[in-house]
Design an enzyme around this catalytic site. Structure first.
Site, PDB file in Angstrom:
ATOM      1  N   ASN A 209       5.154  -2.069  -4.621  1.00 23.53           N
ATOM      2  CA  ASN A 209       5.629  -3.440  -4.745  1.00 23.53           C
ATOM      3  C   ASN A 209       6.558  -3.730  -3.574  1.00 23.53           C
ATOM      4  O   ASN A 209       6.807  -2.857  -2.724  1.00 23.53           O
ATOM      5  CB  ASN A 209       6.297  -3.683  -6.101  1.00 23.53           C
ATOM      6  CG  ASN A 209       7.534  -2.816  -6.328  1.00 23.53           C
ATOM      7  OD1 ASN A 209       8.246  -2.439  -5.390  1.00 23.53           O
ATOM      8  ND2 ASN A 209       7.806  -2.493  -7.585  1.00 23.53           N
ATOM      9  N   GLU A 212       9.609  -1.392  -3.192  1.00 22.98           N
ATOM     10  CA  GLU A 212       9.223  -0.038  -2.772  1.00 22.98           C
ATOM     11  C   GLU A 212       8.824  -0.025  -1.297  1.00 22.98           C
ATOM     12  O   GLU A 212       9.122   0.933  -0.574  1.00 22.98           O
ATOM     13  CB  GLU A 212       8.084   0.462  -3.650  1.00 22.98           C
ATOM     14  CG  GLU A 212       8.509   0.721  -5.088  1.00 22.98           C
ATOM     15  CD  GLU A 212       7.356   0.728  -6.070  1.00 22.98           C
ATOM     16  OE1 GLU A 212       7.596   0.998  -7.262  1.00 22.98           O
ATOM     17  OE2 GLU A 212       6.207   0.451  -5.661  1.00 22.98           O
ATOM     18  N   ASP A 280       0.769  -1.112 -13.265  1.00 21.72           N
ATOM     19  CA  ASP A 280      -0.211  -0.207 -13.857  1.00 21.72           C
ATOM     20  C   ASP A 280      -1.590  -0.865 -13.907  1.00 21.72           C
ATOM     21  O   ASP A 280      -2.608  -0.221 -13.655  1.00 21.72           O
ATOM     22  CB  ASP A 280       0.206   0.187 -15.274  1.00 21.72           C
ATOM     23  CG  ASP A 280       1.607   0.773 -15.330  1.00 21.72           C
ATOM     24  OD1 ASP A 280       1.958   1.549 -14.422  1.00 21.72           O
ATOM     25  OD2 ASP A 280       2.350   0.454 -16.271  1.00 21.72           O
TER      26      ASP A 280
END
Length: 337
Positions: A209, A212, A280
């Protein structure tokens, strides 16, 4: 642009593929209650407990998403020999996931995120508190040999591998080396990691993301060009074939080897209901699409649809193959001629 018929064709292929998922299995527990009164002991609301709902979280949520997409999911992960571990294995089994390869470790606490939600009878309940039960697997313990044995046994059955690293130790260096070894790896290995995305050299693709990606780049990233540049830097650093950066209401940016950056607008509205577990879903749809024969650009578009659907649901949620198909068809209908 990828023709919609091509995307629909890829989704249809999901039911014939197998994905091996290695990662940190987490239980998401939701405790629901009705406000009773203000406590005399402290300025907090007392809730009368109504119900409890246990759903797969972390890598287990990616597994649940694969199952909802009609993909055959092979889990390699660890739970503790405790009540949350049993609840998590049961929740996966209810969703059609074969849990026979899940390692149970005595003394290990199954990572559990407990969310307490309160609201009036029949009304929408809101999160009022959360606490996490966290543990980390011991380095090089007996569990690791069991995990590697399961990887060796199941890897030949898979068209693709997904790695879901939440920092609890399952995605150990030895497991990564076993999965990315030359001559034994499947066509695609995709990874998502909360804290060490820049250490996963050898994988084919990663899905950071924005936060990150900024951590890996060591700087703030504002605008498409800055994100694309940082994604390409990370791709080269890892020796990966692509980096797919997820950017919330700014959509996604794909940096692929030898190609110009691709910016994909967010699907649906930018007013989301809940982002819990959206990463996820992206990992699951992306890996399934690649296993089904998609290019990274095609897989990224499908993952964007999947993420757009799931953030409109409350709590930890999944996207089904039917919902993914409907999203593609709806997007085509709203785009016009």
């Amino acid at each position: 642009m990828t023709p919609p018929d091509r995307l629909l064709e890829l989704v249809e292929r999901f039911s014939g593929i197998t994905v091996l998922l290695v990662g940190d299995l987490v239980l998401d527990r939701f405790v629901l209650g009705t406000p009773k009164r203000i406590s005399r002991e402290a300025p907090v609301i007392i809730l009368r407990r109504e119900a409890q709902r246990d759903v797969p979280g972390g890598a287990a949520n990616a597994l649940a998403n694969l199952a909802a997409l009609d993909v055959r999911a092979l889990p390699v992960g660890v739970v503790g020999d405790d009540e949350p571990g049993a609840a998590l294995v049961g929740a996966l089994a209810e969703r059609g996931v074969d849990t026979s390869s899940v390692v149970r470790v005595a003394g290990y606490q199954t990572p559990t995120k407990v969310r307490i939600l309160g609201g009036g009878p029949g009304s929408l309940k809101h999160q009022v508190a959360r606490y996490d039960i966290e543990d980390r697997l011991p380095d090089g313990g007996p569990w690791l040999g069991q995990l590697l044995d399961r990887i060796d046994r199941l890897l030949p059955e898979a068209e693709a591998v997904a790695l879901s690293d939440y920092g609890y130790g399952t995605v150990a260096d030895e497991a990564l080396q076993r999965l990315t070894a030359s001559g034994r790896r499947p066509r695609w290995t995709c990874a998502d990691s909360r804290s060490r995305i820049a250490e996963l050299a050898g994988v084919d693709g990663v899905t950071p993301n924005l936060q990150e990606l900024e951590a890996a780049a060591g700087r703030l990233l504002e605008g498409d060009e800055a994100v694309a540049e940082a994604a390409e830097e990370l791709r080269r650093r890892l020796g990966a074939r692509f980096v797919l950066a997820t950017r919330g209401n700014r959509g996604m940016t794909l940096a692929e080897d030898g190609k110009a950056a691709l910016h994909i607008p967010v699907f649906g509205t930018d007013e989301v209901a809940d982002v819990t577990g959206a990463g996820d879903t992206v990992l699951a749809v992306l890996t399934a699409a690649l296993a089904a024969g998609a290019t990274p650009a095609e897989a990224a578009r499908l993952a964007n649809y999947g993420g757009g659907v799931v953030v409109m649901k409350l709590g930890t949620a999944t996207v089904s193959r039917q919902e993914l198909t409907a999203a593609i068809e709806r997007d085509v209908g709203t785009a016009g001629p």
